[in-house]
Design a protein around this motif. Structure first.
Motif, PDB file in Angstrom:
ATOM      1  N   LEU A   3     -10.407   1.908   2.046  1.00 16.79           N
ATOM      2  CA  LEU A   3      -8.693   1.533   1.719  1.00 16.79           C
ATOM      3  C   LEU A   3      -8.436   3.081   1.276  1.00 16.79           C
ATOM      4  O   LEU A   3      -9.097   3.693   0.612  1.00 16.79           O
ATOM      5  N   ARG A   5      -4.255   5.283   0.851  1.00 16.89           N
ATOM      6  CA  ARG A   5      -2.762   5.117   1.074  1.00 16.89           C
ATOM      7  C   ARG A   5      -2.255   6.624   1.403  1.00 16.89           C
ATOM      8  O   ARG A   5      -2.977   7.528   1.228  1.00 16.89           O
ATOM      9  N   GLU A  12       4.112   6.364  -0.284  1.00 19.00           N
ATOM     10  CA  GLU A  12       2.875   6.143   0.375  1.00 19.00           C
ATOM     11  C   GLU A  12       2.757   4.642   1.009  1.00 19.00           C
ATOM     12  O   GLU A  12       3.494   3.671   0.475  1.00 19.00           O
ATOM     13  N   LYS A  13       1.932   4.530   2.001  1.00 21.36           N
ATOM     14  CA  LYS A  13       1.715   3.219   2.699  1.00 21.36           C
ATOM     15  C   LYS A  13       0.312   2.969   2.511  1.00 21.36           C
ATOM     16  O   LYS A  13      -0.479   3.932   2.524  1.00 21.36           O
ATOM     17  N   PRO A  14      -0.332   1.430   2.564  1.00 21.82           N
ATOM     18  CA  PRO A  14      -1.486   1.447   2.452  1.00 21.82           C
ATOM     19  C   PRO A  14      -2.139   1.625   3.998  1.00 21.82           C
ATOM     20  O   PRO A  14      -1.370   1.215   4.989  1.00 21.82           O
ATOM     21  N   SER A  27       0.353  -1.799   6.584  1.00 23.85           N
ATOM     22  CA  SER A  27       1.554  -1.932   5.756  1.00 23.85           C
ATOM     23  C   SER A  27       2.200  -3.508   6.251  1.00 23.85           C
ATOM     24  O   SER A  27       2.998  -4.156   5.425  1.00 23.85           O
ATOM     25  N   ASP A  32       1.219  -2.824  -0.680  1.00 29.53           N
ATOM     26  CA  ASP A  32       0.485  -1.309  -0.953  1.00 29.53           C
ATOM     27  C   ASP A  32      -0.599  -1.600  -1.704  1.00 29.53           C
ATOM     28  O   ASP A  32      -1.195  -3.053  -1.900  1.00 29.53           O
ATOM     29  N   LEU A  33      -1.340  -0.744  -1.955  1.00 31.60           N
ATOM     30  CA  LEU A  33      -2.736  -1.041  -2.680  1.00 31.60           C
ATOM     31  C   LEU A  33      -3.106  -0.813  -4.074  1.00 31.60           C
ATOM     32  O   LEU A  33      -2.984   0.343  -4.622  1.00 31.60           O
ATOM     33  N   ASP A  34      -2.426  -1.939  -4.720  1.00 33.22           N
ATOM     34  CA  ASP A  34      -2.413  -1.903  -6.100  1.00 33.22           C
ATOM     35  C   ASP A  34      -3.447  -3.039  -6.892  1.00 33.22           C
ATOM     36  O   ASP A  34      -3.784  -3.941  -5.882  1.00 33.22           O
ATOM     37  N   CYS A  66      -5.809   6.904  -4.000  1.00 38.46           N
ATOM     38  CA  CYS A  66      -6.084   5.556  -3.129  1.00 38.46           C
ATOM     39  C   CYS A  66      -5.771   4.269  -3.879  1.00 38.46           C
ATOM     40  O   CYS A  66      -5.937   3.269  -3.284  1.00 38.46           O
ATOM     41  N   LYS A  68      -2.639   2.390  -6.177  1.00 40.18           N
ATOM     42  CA  LYS A  68      -1.116   2.579  -6.837  1.00 40.18           C
ATOM     43  C   LYS A  68      -0.948   1.890  -8.277  1.00 40.18           C
ATOM     44  O   LYS A  68      -1.667   0.867  -8.265  1.00 40.18           O
ATOM     45  N   TRP A 184     -10.682   7.691  -0.448  1.00 43.75           N
ATOM     46  CA  TRP A 184     -10.322   6.391  -0.231  1.00 43.75           C
ATOM     47  C   TRP A 184     -11.068   5.375  -1.451  1.00 43.75           C
ATOM     48  O   TRP A 184     -12.225   6.060  -2.211  1.00 43.75           O
TER      49      TRP A 184
END
Length: 283
Positions: A3, A5, A12-14, A27, A32-34, A66, A68, A184
């Protein structure tokens, strides 16, 4: 899964990296990747997606950190026996814990800035552990259930600020751009044994670090359990677990970074980073 961003800083987008090395846009499936999206159930839902149905991302796009919204960026010092020896230090009786400020976090290939008045900016390739399930007083036997995955960290360090100006290590560890994360986040199911990974770092093509996570003193389950005695660990927190030998401070004579140089570093199965070193300029 791998994974990531992608996109301009702050926008940024995932995404994910498919089996052919193509970045796919996630997205439409998560904002998002948090930490909110790193639990096992959420990762399992993402794993069920067919990457071929996701939009392709153009080649050459910037990769962001990688994860957020990292809440805590926790680091472990002197956690490799061979690194402790090269610096003349003893392996500590308990883990040495310090922080990198979250403002240090940047993308894996972003520029690393040497701070004003720095003479001793150094490098450290490290294995990052990303927390997916929070908790406190975590039992060592259950600790790995709390891991979402792993990433490459460059624990950039200013040794004079860290070691020669009294106080704690933190002020030499958390300067802006001193925490590249990525490329990643590799989910834990793809890493058979995080304590058996080759790791390396080069400066201008010269290999300085060439080690393995197998020489880690305090291993990941212990570190998670240990840290959770003193604070709650929360989804999205990052633990940087220490570095093998070959840092600039350990060279004879010591070698430190200069503007214009380039670092390349990587960990087996987790990808590579590449950073151009520049002088920090005031805004």
């Amino acid at each position: 899964m791998k994974l990531l961003r992608f996109g301009p800083p702050g926008r940024e987008k995932p995404g994910l990296l498919d089996a052919q090395g193509v970045i796919r846009d996630l997205s439409a499936h998560l904002p998002d990747l948090d930490g909110r999206h790193l639990g096992h159930d959420r990762l399992a839902t993402l794993a069920d997606l067919d990457p071929a149905t996701l939009p392709e991302v153009p080649e050459g796009i910037r990769l962001g950190p990688c994860v957020k919204g990292v809440g805590k960026f926790l680091c472990i010092g002197l956690n490799y026996s061979d690194h402790a020896a090269e610096t003349g230090a003893q392996v500590p009786p308990e883990p040495v814990v310090f922080n990198k400020w979250t403002s240090a976090i940047c993308g894996p290939n972003d520029n690393v800035m040497i701070p004003r008045d720095s003479q001793k900016t150094d490098w450290e390739v490290e294995l990052g552990v990303v927390i997916g399930e929070g908790g406190k007083y975590i039992e060592e036997a259950n600790a790995m259930r709390h891991v979402a995955g792993y990433c490459v960290v460059n624990d950039v360090s200013e040794r004079e600020f860290q070691l020669e100006r009294s106080g704690t290590w933190d002020k030499g560890k958390g300067c802006d751009t001193f925490g590249p994360l990525g490329p990643w986040l590799v989910t834990s199911d793809e890493v058979a044994d995080p304590h058996e990974l080759a790791m390396w770092l080069e400066v201008d093509g010269k290999r300085y670090q060439d080690g393995s996570t197998r020489t880690m003193v305090y291993r990941i389950p212990f570190l998670i359990s240990y840290l959770s005695r003193f604070m709650s660990l929360q989804p999205g927190d990052v633990i940087s677990t220490g570095t093998p030998p070959g840092v600039g401070m350990g060279q004879k004579p010591p070698v430190y970074l200069r503007p214009g140089q380039r670092m390349r570093l990587g960990i087996e199965g987790l990808g590579e980073q590449s950073q151009h070193v520049v002088a920090d300029e005031p805004n």
